[in-house]
Design a protein around this motif. Structure first.
Motif, PDB file in Angstrom:
ATOM      1  N   LYS A 177      -2.910   7.980   1.823  1.00  0.00           N
ATOM      2  CA  LYS A 177      -2.550   6.557   1.674  1.00  0.00           C
ATOM      3  C   LYS A 177      -3.792   5.983   0.612  1.00  0.00           C
ATOM      4  CE  LYS A 177      -2.643   4.042   5.345  1.00  0.00           C
ATOM      5  NZ  LYS A 177      -3.476   3.223   6.446  1.00  0.00           N
ATOM      6  N   VAL A 178      -3.130   5.553  -0.527  1.00  0.00           N
ATOM      7  CA  VAL A 178      -3.722   4.877  -1.540  1.00  0.00           C
ATOM      8  C   VAL A 178      -4.376   3.629  -1.129  1.00  0.00           C
ATOM      9  CG1 VAL A 178      -3.776   4.103  -3.714  1.00  0.00           C
ATOM     10  CG2 VAL A 178      -2.121   5.816  -3.391  1.00  0.00           C
ATOM     11  N   LYS A 179      -5.800   3.619  -1.327  1.00  0.00           N
ATOM     12  CA  LYS A 179      -6.647   2.381  -0.812  1.00  0.00           C
ATOM     13  C   LYS A 179      -6.401   1.337  -1.834  1.00  0.00           C
ATOM     14  CE  LYS A 179     -10.750   5.414   0.233  1.00  0.00           C
ATOM     15  NZ  LYS A 179     -12.216   5.579  -0.316  1.00  0.00           N
ATOM     16  N   PRO A 180      -6.273   0.117  -1.297  1.00  0.00           N
ATOM     17  CA  PRO A 180      -6.146  -1.288  -1.901  1.00  0.00           C
ATOM     18  C   PRO A 180      -7.209  -1.070  -3.218  1.00  0.00           C
ATOM     19  CG  PRO A 180      -6.992  -1.728   0.133  1.00  0.00           C
ATOM     20  CD  PRO A 180      -6.779  -0.034   0.261  1.00  0.00           C
ATOM     21  N   SER A 181      -6.963  -1.885  -4.259  1.00  0.00           N
ATOM     22  CA  SER A 181      -7.741  -1.959  -5.218  1.00  0.00           C
ATOM     23  C   SER A 181      -8.829  -3.337  -5.120  1.00  0.00           C
ATOM     24  CB  SER A 181      -7.040  -2.291  -6.442  1.00  0.00           C
ATOM     25  OG  SER A 181      -6.430  -3.379  -6.630  1.00  0.00           O
ATOM     26  N   THR A 182      -9.842  -3.445  -5.499  1.00  0.00           N
ATOM     27  CA  THR A 182     -10.566  -4.545  -5.548  1.00  0.00           C
ATOM     28  C   THR A 182      -9.828  -5.908  -5.781  1.00  0.00           C
ATOM     29  OG1 THR A 182     -12.634  -3.398  -6.289  1.00  0.00           O
ATOM     30  CG2 THR A 182     -12.599  -5.807  -6.531  1.00  0.00           C
ATOM     31  N   ILE A 183      -8.988  -5.919  -6.802  1.00  0.00           N
ATOM     32  CA  ILE A 183      -8.042  -6.816  -7.126  1.00  0.00           C
ATOM     33  C   ILE A 183      -7.102  -7.347  -5.833  1.00  0.00           C
ATOM     34  CG2 ILE A 183      -6.348  -8.002  -8.589  1.00  0.00           C
ATOM     35  CD1 ILE A 183      -7.614  -6.370 -10.782  1.00  0.00           C
ATOM     36  N   GLU A 184      -6.421  -6.400  -5.443  1.00  0.00           N
ATOM     37  CA  GLU A 184      -5.495  -6.635  -4.062  1.00  0.00           C
ATOM     38  C   GLU A 184      -6.122  -7.051  -2.959  1.00  0.00           C
ATOM     39  OE1 GLU A 184      -2.276  -2.701  -4.752  1.00  0.00           O
ATOM     40  OE2 GLU A 184      -3.859  -2.386  -3.943  1.00  0.00           O
ATOM     41  N   ILE A 185      -7.634  -6.385  -2.645  1.00  0.00           N
ATOM     42  CA  ILE A 185      -8.221  -7.052  -1.583  1.00  0.00           C
ATOM     43  C   ILE A 185      -8.799  -8.329  -1.723  1.00  0.00           C
ATOM     44  CG2 ILE A 185     -10.618  -6.760  -0.486  1.00  0.00           C
ATOM     45  CD1 ILE A 185     -10.819  -3.779  -1.010  1.00  0.00           C
ATOM     46  N   HIS A 225     -16.715  -4.496  -3.078  1.00  0.00           N
ATOM     47  CA  HIS A 225     -16.082  -3.237  -3.275  1.00  0.00           C
ATOM     48  C   HIS A 225     -15.908  -2.989  -4.935  1.00  0.00           C
ATOM     49  CE1 HIS A 225     -14.147  -3.607   0.709  1.00  0.00           C
ATOM     50  NE2 HIS A 225     -14.180  -4.934   0.215  1.00  0.00           N
ATOM     51  N   ALA A 226     -16.405  -3.841  -5.871  1.00  0.00           N
ATOM     52  CA  ALA A 226     -16.427  -3.563  -7.018  1.00  0.00           C
ATOM     53  C   ALA A 226     -17.634  -2.961  -7.949  1.00  0.00           C
ATOM     54  CB  ALA A 226     -16.291  -5.158  -8.066  1.00  0.00           C
ATOM     55  N   ASP A 227     -17.380  -2.183  -9.070  1.00  0.00           N
ATOM     56  CA  ASP A 227     -18.559  -1.475  -9.738  1.00  0.00           C
ATOM     57  C   ASP A 227     -17.888  -1.248 -10.928  1.00  0.00           C
ATOM     58  OD1 ASP A 227     -20.742  -0.367 -10.468  1.00  0.00           O
ATOM     59  OD2 ASP A 227     -20.475   1.550  -9.601  1.00  0.00           O
ATOM     60  N   MET A 272       0.773  -1.113  -0.007  1.00  0.00           N
ATOM     61  CA  MET A 272       0.093  -0.094   0.053  1.00  0.00           C
ATOM     62  C   MET A 272       0.652   1.327   0.057  1.00  0.00           C
ATOM     63  SD  MET A 272      -3.055   1.068   2.530  1.00  0.00           S
ATOM     64  CE  MET A 272      -3.798  -0.572   2.274  1.00  0.00           C
ATOM     65  N   ARG A 273       0.588   2.358  -0.853  1.00  0.00           N
ATOM     66  CA  ARG A 273       1.469   3.436  -0.917  1.00  0.00           C
ATOM     67  C   ARG A 273       0.860   4.329   0.148  1.00  0.00           C
ATOM     68  NH1 ARG A 273       1.200   5.317  -6.895  1.00  0.00           N
ATOM     69  NH2 ARG A 273      -0.801   4.479  -6.647  1.00  0.00           N
ATOM     70  N   GLU A 274       1.918   5.364   0.749  1.00  0.00           N
ATOM     71  CA  GLU A 274       1.651   6.143   1.649  1.00  0.00           C
ATOM     72  C   GLU A 274       2.782   7.176   1.527  1.00  0.00           C
ATOM     73  OE1 GLU A 274       0.779   6.735   6.356  1.00  0.00           O
ATOM     74  OE2 GLU A 274       0.525   4.529   5.359  1.00  0.00           O
ATOM     75  N   ILE A 275       2.337   8.432   1.585  1.00  0.00           N
ATOM     76  CA  ILE A 275       3.288   9.452   1.815  1.00  0.00           C
ATOM     77  C   ILE A 275       2.938  10.545   2.518  1.00  0.00           C
ATOM     78  CG2 ILE A 275       4.350   9.153  -0.806  1.00  0.00           C
ATOM     79  CD1 ILE A 275       3.045  11.667  -1.456  1.00  0.00           C
ATOM     80  N   ASP A 283     -10.579  10.544  -4.450  1.00  0.00           N
ATOM     81  CA  ASP A 283     -11.668   9.460  -3.954  1.00  0.00           C
ATOM     82  C   ASP A 283     -10.740   7.918  -3.678  1.00  0.00           C
ATOM     83  OD1 ASP A 283     -11.245   9.395  -6.637  1.00  0.00           O
ATOM     84  OD2 ASP A 283     -13.086   8.212  -7.093  1.00  0.00           O
ATOM     85  N   GLN A 284      -9.685   7.938  -4.301  1.00  0.00           N
ATOM     86  CA  GLN A 284      -8.971   6.426  -4.087  1.00  0.00           C
ATOM     87  C   GLN A 284      -7.956   6.611  -3.117  1.00  0.00           C
ATOM     88  OE1 GLN A 284      -9.545   4.044  -6.403  1.00  0.00           O
ATOM     89  NE2 GLN A 284     -11.180   5.300  -7.147  1.00  0.00           N
ATOM     90  N   THR A 285      -8.060   7.359  -2.208  1.00  0.00           N
ATOM     91  CA  THR A 285      -7.149   7.740  -1.102  1.00  0.00           C
ATOM     92  C   THR A 285      -7.843   7.784   0.364  1.00  0.00           C
ATOM     93  OG1 THR A 285      -6.832  10.061  -1.392  1.00  0.00           O
ATOM     94  CG2 THR A 285      -5.649   8.714  -2.609  1.00  0.00           C
TER      95      THR A 285
END
Length: 207
Positions: free
Chosen positions: A55-63, A125-127, A1-4, A27-29
């Motif tokens: 922090k970047v939210k994890p994607s549906t695939i990552e979850i 989480h998917a749409d 997970m990316r975070e800065i 909206d992705q963070t």
């Protein structure tokens, strides 16, 4: 997970800086304000920058992958997962490692159950809705070949006996393989019958 962590004269400026560095959208963070910032006297003296953590939210695939990895770990299965994405609506998780027979289970029951659960997790989480396919050691490819051969053999049997032939219950994506395999055979027709999770196919002679 990316975070800065980023700074700016205002919170908004710090957030924009972080989003630019992460190359993503708001909206992705997940944004945490560490320091609101302070302008100071005349905008100079005593000024403090705003500080934010983005922090970047994890994607549906990552979850979904993390969920499958957790299940594999609970089964004491050491495996690697490679993701193949086909368009926006289908994701194939290719799984390699030890104990793949245990993961697949008798007639694929274990892997089919895990695939069903992984799909539920993904679509929380998917749409739009996505299809998740778990493919340990190319099992799905082998299974498709087996089902295609079974469909052709049982179609011949139905024609020879002039009677419908009923297959064992199978999940929707496997029933589609049977339907597709016999779609061009004008001598038979295929219908699905029963109720989930015990829905099955019947191959009927056309005449």
């Amino acid at each position: 997970m990316r975070e800065i962590t980023a700074t700016g004269q205002t919170v908004e400026e710090a957030v924009e800086t972080a989003l630019a560095q992460l190359n993503t959208s708001k909206d992705q963070t997940e944004i945490t304000i560490v320091e609101e910032g302070k302008r100071g006297l005349l905008g100079l003296f005593g000024a403090k920058p705003a500080i934010v953590k983005v922090k970047v939210k994890p994607s549906t695939i990552e979850i979904t992958v993390d969920y499958v990895k957790t299940i594999l770990a609970s089964m004491e299965i050491s495996a690697e997962i490679k993701v193949e994405q086909k368009g926006e609506r289908q994701v194939i998780l290719h799984i390699t490692g030890e104990k793949m027979g245990l993961l697949i289970g008798k007639r694929g029951q274990t892997i089919n159950s895990l695939q069903y659960l992984a799909q539920l997790v993904a679509n929380r989480h998917a749409d739009p809705y996505i299809t998740v396919i778990l493919n340990p050691e190319n099992y799905r490819d082998r299974r498709e070949q087996t089902l295609t051969q079974l469909a052709e053999r049982l179609a011949s049997k139905a024609i020879q006996l002039h009677k419908p032939v009923k297959l064992e219950p199978m999940p929707n994506f496997e029933r589609k393989i049977i339907h597709t395999a016999l779609a061009g055979n004008k001598k038979v027709q295929t219908v699905s019958d029963g109720h989930e999770p015990n829905r099955y196919i019947v191959i009927k002679p056309s005449s």
